[in-house]
Structures are given as structure tokens and as C-alpha cells.
Design a protein around this motif. Structure first.
Motif, PDB file in Angstrom:
ATOM      1  N   MET A 128      65.276 184.302  36.272  1.00 34.64           N
ATOM      2  CA  MET A 128      65.865 184.262  37.612  1.00 34.64           C
ATOM      3  C   MET A 128      66.683 185.277  38.007  1.00 34.64           C
ATOM      4  O   MET A 128      67.217 185.538  39.511  1.00 34.64           O
ATOM      5  CB  MET A 128      66.226 183.013  38.141  1.00 34.64           C
ATOM      6  CG  MET A 128      67.418 182.497  37.859  1.00 34.64           C
ATOM      7  SD  MET A 128      67.248 182.099  35.398  1.00 34.64           S
ATOM      8  CE  MET A 128      69.280 182.051  35.549  1.00 34.64           C
ATOM      9  N   GLU A 129      67.138 185.660  36.986  1.00 34.99           N
ATOM     10  CA  GLU A 129      68.595 187.067  37.139  1.00 34.99           C
ATOM     11  C   GLU A 129      68.700 188.005  36.967  1.00 34.99           C
ATOM     12  O   GLU A 129      69.479 188.897  36.696  1.00 34.99           O
ATOM     13  CB  GLU A 129      70.317 186.148  36.760  1.00 34.99           C
ATOM     14  CG  GLU A 129      70.037 185.170  37.372  1.00 34.99           C
ATOM     15  CD  GLU A 129      71.309 184.527  37.025  1.00 34.99           C
ATOM     16  OE1 GLU A 129      72.469 185.475  35.136  1.00 34.99           O
ATOM     17  OE2 GLU A 129      72.384 183.675  37.967  1.00 34.99           O
ATOM     18  N   GLY A 130      67.602 188.256  36.429  1.00 34.17           N
ATOM     19  CA  GLY A 130      66.616 189.796  35.807  1.00 34.17           C
ATOM     20  C   GLY A 130      66.849 189.646  34.896  1.00 34.17           C
ATOM     21  O   GLY A 130      66.381 190.933  33.909  1.00 34.17           O
ATOM     22  N   ASN A 131      67.419 188.574  33.286  1.00 29.40           N
ATOM     23  CA  ASN A 131      67.180 188.987  32.199  1.00 29.40           C
ATOM     24  C   ASN A 131      65.740 189.600  31.642  1.00 29.40           C
ATOM     25  O   ASN A 131      65.475 188.586  31.967  1.00 29.40           O
ATOM     26  CB  ASN A 131      67.884 188.408  31.223  1.00 29.40           C
ATOM     27  CG  ASN A 131      69.474 187.887  31.983  1.00 29.40           C
ATOM     28  OD1 ASN A 131      70.158 188.613  31.926  1.00 29.40           O
ATOM     29  ND2 ASN A 131      69.840 187.036  32.343  1.00 29.40           N
ATOM     30  N   GLU A 132      65.733 190.121  30.995  1.00 29.17           N
ATOM     31  CA  GLU A 132      64.658 190.484  30.508  1.00 29.17           C
ATOM     32  C   GLU A 132      63.623 189.485  29.302  1.00 29.17           C
ATOM     33  O   GLU A 132      65.496 189.647  28.365  1.00 29.17           O
ATOM     34  CB  GLU A 132      63.916 191.779  29.506  1.00 29.17           C
ATOM     35  CG  GLU A 132      64.229 192.985  31.094  1.00 29.17           C
ATOM     36  CD  GLU A 132      63.418 193.990  30.726  1.00 29.17           C
ATOM     37  OE1 GLU A 132      63.468 194.562  29.339  1.00 29.17           O
ATOM     38  OE2 GLU A 132      62.947 194.819  31.717  1.00 29.17           O
ATOM     39  N   LEU A 133      62.828 189.124  28.912  1.00 29.54           N
ATOM     40  CA  LEU A 133      62.505 188.546  28.335  1.00 29.54           C
ATOM     41  C   LEU A 133      61.252 188.674  27.545  1.00 29.54           C
ATOM     42  O   LEU A 133      59.882 188.858  28.243  1.00 29.54           O
ATOM     43  CB  LEU A 133      62.695 186.582  28.525  1.00 29.54           C
ATOM     44  CG  LEU A 133      63.141 185.974  29.091  1.00 29.54           C
ATOM     45  CD1 LEU A 133      62.702 185.302  30.517  1.00 29.54           C
ATOM     46  CD2 LEU A 133      64.331 185.982  28.885  1.00 29.54           C
ATOM     47  N   LEU A 134      61.296 188.671  26.402  1.00 30.69           N
ATOM     48  CA  LEU A 134      59.647 189.361  25.168  1.00 30.69           C
ATOM     49  C   LEU A 134      59.414 187.967  24.870  1.00 30.69           C
ATOM     50  O   LEU A 134      59.975 187.004  24.265  1.00 30.69           O
ATOM     51  CB  LEU A 134      60.765 189.860  23.961  1.00 30.69           C
ATOM     52  CG  LEU A 134      59.363 191.112  23.177  1.00 30.69           C
ATOM     53  CD1 LEU A 134      58.633 191.595  23.910  1.00 30.69           C
ATOM     54  CD2 LEU A 134      60.429 191.343  22.026  1.00 30.69           C
ATOM     55  N   PHE A 135      57.746 187.924  25.105  1.00 30.08           N
ATOM     56  CA  PHE A 135      56.942 187.060  24.065  1.00 30.08           C
ATOM     57  C   PHE A 135      56.120 187.934  23.499  1.00 30.08           C
ATOM     58  O   PHE A 135      55.471 188.954  23.779  1.00 30.08           O
ATOM     59  CB  PHE A 135      56.088 186.142  24.793  1.00 30.08           C
ATOM     60  CG  PHE A 135      56.933 185.538  26.342  1.00 30.08           C
ATOM     61  CD1 PHE A 135      57.381 183.996  25.540  1.00 30.08           C
ATOM     62  CD2 PHE A 135      58.061 186.242  27.482  1.00 30.08           C
ATOM     63  CE1 PHE A 135      58.549 183.843  26.454  1.00 30.08           C
ATOM     64  CE2 PHE A 135      58.452 185.866  27.957  1.00 30.08           C
ATOM     65  CZ  PHE A 135      58.577 183.743  28.006  1.00 30.08           C
ATOM     66  N   LEU A 136      56.821 187.606  22.140  1.00 33.36           N
ATOM     67  CA  LEU A 136      55.755 188.215  20.823  1.00 33.36           C
ATOM     68  C   LEU A 136      54.705 187.951  20.358  1.00 33.36           C
ATOM     69  O   LEU A 136      55.280 186.504  19.345  1.00 33.36           O
ATOM     70  CB  LEU A 136      57.157 189.520  20.441  1.00 33.36           C
ATOM     71  CG  LEU A 136      56.242 190.036  18.877  1.00 33.36           C
ATOM     72  CD1 LEU A 136      55.592 191.024  19.020  1.00 33.36           C
ATOM     73  CD2 LEU A 136      57.343 190.509  18.103  1.00 33.36           C
ATOM     74  N   GLN A 137      53.150 188.344  19.568  1.00 33.33           N
ATOM     75  CA  GLN A 137      52.529 187.216  19.016  1.00 33.33           C
ATOM     76  C   GLN A 137      52.616 188.760  18.605  1.00 33.33           C
ATOM     77  O   GLN A 137      51.681 190.012  18.378  1.00 33.33           O
ATOM     78  CB  GLN A 137      51.000 187.390  19.913  1.00 33.33           C
ATOM     79  CG  GLN A 137      49.870 187.169  18.584  1.00 33.33           C
ATOM     80  CD  GLN A 137      48.798 186.461  19.500  1.00 33.33           C
ATOM     81  OE1 GLN A 137      48.687 187.015  20.389  1.00 33.33           O
ATOM     82  NE2 GLN A 137      48.168 186.705  19.363  1.00 33.33           N
ATOM     83  N   PRO A 138      53.547 188.275  16.472  1.00 32.68           N
ATOM     84  CA  PRO A 138      53.095 188.977  15.441  1.00 32.68           C
ATOM     85  C   PRO A 138      52.098 189.780  15.344  1.00 32.68           C
ATOM     86  O   PRO A 138      50.909 188.433  15.162  1.00 32.68           O
ATOM     87  CB  PRO A 138      53.584 188.194  14.377  1.00 32.68           C
ATOM     88  CG  PRO A 138      54.580 187.157  15.221  1.00 32.68           C
ATOM     89  CD  PRO A 138      54.187 187.091  16.219  1.00 32.68           C
TER      90      PRO A 138
END
Length: 144
Positions: A128-138
């Protein structure tokens, strides 16, 4: 003796995420991402400040939702620029495409759709504040 033994450090327990609005952050991470609230308690008597931590279910590492308003003077000046600009948080997922669709359906905004890399499939969202979140499937061979 290993470096870990020499330092007496046994585990990483918390990371801080500097936020403007703790309640909005708590709502986002619990309702949209499915994290669990671990702690929510007053910082000190007579204050509205709260110590709030969240975590991925089944994990020991907690994210402290650190309100920038806790601080004043030089400390606030140092931390305020982190709101929306914290270091990227990375989360492992079993199926990046399925996670992307499910989170998108819950209203999570994505910066990038799932894309294949040598190390796996990744998608990047923002909170909601613009922080980036990485979702990773190895990758299938387990390397990242």
C-alpha cells in the motif's frame, strides 16, 4: 569453529518495515497476503504507538511494522525516506502463476507479471505504500 558459532548468533528473528500507517500495513499484509499477526501491543503506557509484528504462517521470522511516527528529530529524518522505499522483501511460492492470480484477485497491485528467469519464475508486487514484494518460484533444479 564456524563463523556462526563464533558470533553466537543463532537465528534471524525480525526485520523492520518502516511504514506511515501501521493499521493500513497490518490490514494489507494480513488480509491481502494472508500473513498472521504475531504481536500487537502498546509501546508504552499512554501512547498510541504499537509494536506490531506479522509473519508468514509457519515461519519464525517476523516483520515488525515500524511506524515512522515513533521517532522525532534526526531519527525521523533518517527513516521517513524509507516509507515506500524499504528494501525489497522476497517470498518463496510453490506456483508463481497461481500466486499471482490469487493475490491479484485480492487486490494486490503488481509491478510485473510472472516471468521466467534462469533462477525461477518471479512476479513483483507493491504494498500500500509502494514497497516492492518479490514472489519467487525457484527453478526446477532448486537453484536461485
Amino acid at each position: 569453529m564456524s563463523k556462526t558459532q563464533a558470533s553466537h548468533i543463532s537465528a534471524l528473528t525480525h526485520v523492520s518495515l518502516v511504514v506511515e500507517d501501521q493499521q493500513a500495513a497490518l490490514d494489507f499484509y494480513t488480509e491481502k497476503l494472508g500473513f498472521e499477526k504475531q504481536m500487537d501491543m502498546p509501546m508504552e503506557e499512554g501512547s498510541d504507538d504499537r509494536w506490531i509484528t506479522i509473519g508468514v504462517p509457519g515461519q519464525d521470522v517476523e516483520i515488525a511494522l515500524q511506524a515512522v511516527g515513533w521517532f522525532d528529530g534526526r531519527d525521523e529524518e533518517k527513516l521517513r525516506p524509507l516509507v515506500g522505499n524499504n528494501a525489497m522483501l522476497a517470498f518463496a511460492v510453490d506456483d508463481c502463476h497461481a500466486a499471482y492470480e490469487a493475490l491479484k484477485d485480492r487486490g494486490v497491485e503488481f509491478v510485473s507479471e510472472p516471468n521466467e528467469q534462469d533462477y525461477g519464475t518471479e512476479a513483483i508486487a507493491s504494498d500500500m505504500e509502494g514497497n516492492e514484494l518479490l514472489f519467487l518460484q525457484p527453478s526446477a533444479d532448486g537453484s536461485m
